[in-house]
Design a protein around this motif. Structure first.
Motif, mmCIF file in Angstrom:
data_model
loop_
_atom_site.group_PDB
_atom_site.id
_atom_site.type_symbol
_atom_site.label_atom_id
_atom_site.label_comp_id
_atom_site.label_asym_id
_atom_site.label_seq_id
_atom_site.Cartn_x
_atom_site.Cartn_y
_atom_site.Cartn_z
ATOM 1 N N GLN A 98 0.826 -1.206 0.000
ATOM 2 C CA GLN A 98 0.000 0.000 0.000
ATOM 3 C C GLN A 98 0.861 1.258 0.000
ATOM 4 N N THR A 99 1.908 1.252 0.825
ATOM 5 C CA THR A 99 2.781 2.419 0.914
ATOM 6 C C THR A 99 3.453 2.695 -0.425
ATOM 7 N N ARG A 100 3.944 1.646 -1.071
ATOM 8 C CA ARG A 100 4.559 1.817 -2.386
ATOM 9 C C ARG A 100 3.543 2.365 -3.398
ATOM 10 N N GLN A 101 2.335 1.841 -3.345
ATOM 11 C CA GLN A 101 1.300 2.280 -4.277
ATOM 12 C C GLN A 101 0.970 3.763 -4.085
ATOM 13 N N TYR A 102 0.777 4.166 -2.843
ATOM 14 C CA TYR A 102 0.446 5.572 -2.564
ATOM 15 C C TYR A 102 1.596 6.504 -2.958
ATOM 16 N N LEU A 103 2.827 6.117 -2.619
ATOM 17 C CA LEU A 103 3.969 6.976 -2.920
ATOM 18 C C LEU A 103 4.262 7.009 -4.417
ATOM 19 N N SER A 104 3.994 5.915 -5.093
ATOM 20 C CA SER A 104 4.184 5.892 -6.541
ATOM 21 C C SER A 104 3.237 6.874 -7.225
ATOM 22 N N TRP A 105 1.968 6.867 -6.798
ATOM 23 C CA TRP A 105 1.016 7.822 -7.376
ATOM 24 C C TRP A 105 1.441 9.252 -7.069
ATOM 25 N N LEU A 106 1.873 9.501 -5.834
ATOM 26 C CA LEU A 106 2.308 10.842 -5.469
ATOM 27 C C LEU A 106 3.495 11.278 -6.319
ATOM 28 N N ALA A 107 4.459 10.400 -6.511
ATOM 29 C CA ALA A 107 5.640 10.746 -7.300
ATOM 30 C C ALA A 107 5.273 11.029 -8.754
ATOM 31 N N ARG A 108 4.399 10.215 -9.330
ATOM 32 C CA ARG A 108 3.975 10.443 -10.720
ATOM 33 C C ARG A 108 3.247 11.774 -10.848
ATOM 34 N N THR A 109 2.407 12.085 -9.850
ATOM 35 C CA THR A 109 1.647 13.328 -9.898
ATOM 36 C C THR A 109 2.564 14.535 -9.768
ATOM 37 N N LEU A 110 3.502 14.485 -8.837
ATOM 38 C CA LEU A 110 4.438 15.590 -8.679
ATOM 39 C C LEU A 110 5.271 15.785 -9.942
ATOM 40 N N THR A 111 5.665 14.682 -10.547
ATOM 41 C CA THR A 111 6.458 14.773 -11.774
ATOM 42 C C THR A 111 5.655 15.410 -12.898
ATOM 43 N N SER A 112 4.408 14.965 -13.068
ATOM 44 C CA SER A 112 3.580 15.514 -14.147
ATOM 45 C C SER A 112 3.256 16.984 -13.928
ATOM 46 N N GLU A 113 3.203 17.409 -12.657
ATOM 47 C CA GLU A 113 2.919 18.808 -12.331
ATOM 48 C C GLU A 113 4.193 19.647 -12.226
ATOM 49 N N ASN A 114 5.342 19.000 -12.445
ATOM 50 C CA ASN A 114 6.641 19.680 -12.345
ATOM 51 C C ASN A 114 6.830 20.278 -10.955
ATOM 52 N N LEU A 115 6.487 19.491 -9.939
ATOM 53 C CA LEU A 115 6.624 19.904 -8.548
ATOM 54 C C LEU A 115 7.613 18.996 -7.841
ATOM 55 N N VAL A 116 8.174 19.463 -6.756
ATOM 56 C CA VAL A 116 9.073 18.632 -5.951
ATOM 57 C C VAL A 116 8.528 18.437 -4.549
ATOM 58 N N GLU A 117 7.449 19.141 -4.188
ATOM 59 C CA GLU A 117 6.880 18.994 -2.859
ATOM 60 C C GLU A 117 5.362 19.057 -2.923
ATOM 61 N N LEU A 118 4.744 18.500 -1.901
ATOM 62 C CA LEU A 118 3.286 18.451 -1.816
ATOM 63 C C LEU A 118 2.818 19.263 -0.628
ATOM 64 N N LEU A 119 1.814 20.076 -0.868
ATOM 65 C CA LEU A 119 1.049 20.718 0.193
ATOM 66 C C LEU A 119 -0.375 20.212 0.040
ATOM 67 N N ILE A 120 -0.876 19.524 1.040
ATOM 68 C CA ILE A 120 -2.188 18.884 0.924
ATOM 69 C C ILE A 120 -3.248 19.884 0.506
ATOM 70 N N GLU A 121 -3.132 21.117 0.979
ATOM 71 C CA GLU A 121 -4.106 22.150 0.630
ATOM 72 C C GLU A 121 -4.150 22.426 -0.871
ATOM 73 N N ARG A 122 -3.035 22.118 -1.565
ATOM 74 C CA ARG A 122 -2.940 22.469 -2.980
ATOM 75 C C ARG A 122 -3.266 21.305 -3.902
ATOM 76 N N MET A 123 -3.791 20.229 -3.377
ATOM 77 C CA MET A 123 -4.210 19.119 -4.235
ATOM 78 C C MET A 123 -5.331 19.603 -5.156
ATOM 79 N N GLN A 124 -5.234 19.272 -6.436
ATOM 80 C CA GLN A 124 -6.137 19.847 -7.424
ATOM 81 C C GLN A 124 -6.970 18.777 -8.137
#
Length: 298
Positions: A98-124
């Motif tokens: 589960q942890t790998r799955q969640y982090l994989s999605w997060l990494a793909r999303t950050l990459t596609s958005e050209n981001l290096v960090e996540l702020l939960i408030e800014r999830m779109q």
């Protein structure tokens, strides 16, 4: 060599294994060998197992992730360090898959958005992966808005306007930056009743005094009821109530589709405990960009 004075077997392995020696040399991606960077030496010191050969950066990351998420490591650290952990017990922590799955999605999303960090408030909402999920988001958000409008106003116009407004504006959400995880959403939960409460006298005055001043029949009890409804509208509109609805709708869909757990802040804090990501205020980032890229490729 001095770096591994407490683990001499790792230094011996570097001297003897061609794969590890290759990681000391520059590559196309970097000017210096990865094992000449202090962070990656720390990763190697955690990940190294004599029976597990490491010849590539990907294998180094895999070994490190396996070690940090391993059940034995998690239990040992709880026994060694007495602190407030993200989850009360090992049994309640997400499993490795589960942890790998969640982090994989997060990494793909950050990459596609050209981001290096996540702020939960800014999830779109645009982070939803397909049209079905995006339409589900629009529909749910629109229905919630129209139900609130209908309950408060009680008019057919509210039903049509709320639904259409949700469908057309649902994907335009952009949330404000906060300093702590979910601070903005919790602030909205507090702001809505506070703004509604303080606006109540004004709402009653808006309804009651025009009729009173013009000599028309006015009923104070009915004005009090109508003022309460208007008070709720003020609370939702000016207390970031719409942003709260947008955020919760998005989070519900991401949880339902298996992209994130519902309590995302707790999970990210858990990953920070596992030293896969780091938390800076209300922001989260992977401990290194190459680890982000590694998870994005899983």
């Amino acid at each position: 060599r001095q770096y591994f004075c407490e683990q001499p077997e790792i230094w011996q392995a570097i001297q003897q294994q061609p794969g590890l020696q290759a990681l000391l040399e520059p590559s196309v991606e970097r000017e210096v060998g990865i094992l000449r960077i202090p962070l990656f030496l720390t990763i190697l010191s955690v990940a190294y197992e004599p029976e597990t050969p490491i010849t590539t950066t990907a294998q180094l990351f895999d070994a490190y992730i396996n070690k940090r998420l391993g059940l034995e490591t998690r239990r040992a650290e709880r026994e060694q360090f007495k602190r407030g952990w993200a989850y009360k017990s090992v049994a309640k922590e997400p499993d490795e898959a589960q942890t790998r799955q969640y982090l994989s999605w997060l990494a793909r999303t950050l990459t596609s958005e050209n981001l290096v960090e996540l702020l939960i408030e800014r999830m779109q909402p645009r982070w939803l992966e397909n049209k079905r999920q995006k339409w589900a988001y629009r529909l749910i958000y629109g229905l919630i808005v129209c139900l609130i409008v209908c309950l408060i106003v009680g008019l057919i116009v509210g039903l049509i306007g709320g639904l259409i407004g949700g469908l057309t504006e649902g994907l335009k959400a952009d949330f404000q930056i906060r300093e702590k995880p979910n601070q903005g959403m919790w602030a909205a939960v507090i702001n809505i009743p506070l703004i509604a409460l303080f606006s109540y006298p004004g709402a009653v005055a808006i309804i009651y005094f025009p009729d009173f001043l013009t000599g028309n029949d006015s009923s104070l009890p009915s004005s009090l009821v109508s003022g309460a409804l208007l008070m709720l509208i003020f609370g939702i509109l000016f207390g970031n109530g719409l942003e709260l609805i947008q955020h919760l709708t998005l989070r519900a869909i991401l949880t339902h589709t298996g992209k994130t757990p519902w309590d995302y802040a707790r999970f990210l804090n858990y990953c920070a405990e596992r030293r896969l990501i780091q938390r800076i205020g209300g922001r989260y980032r992977f401990i290194h960009r190459e680890l982000l890229d590694h998870f994005a490729e899983l």
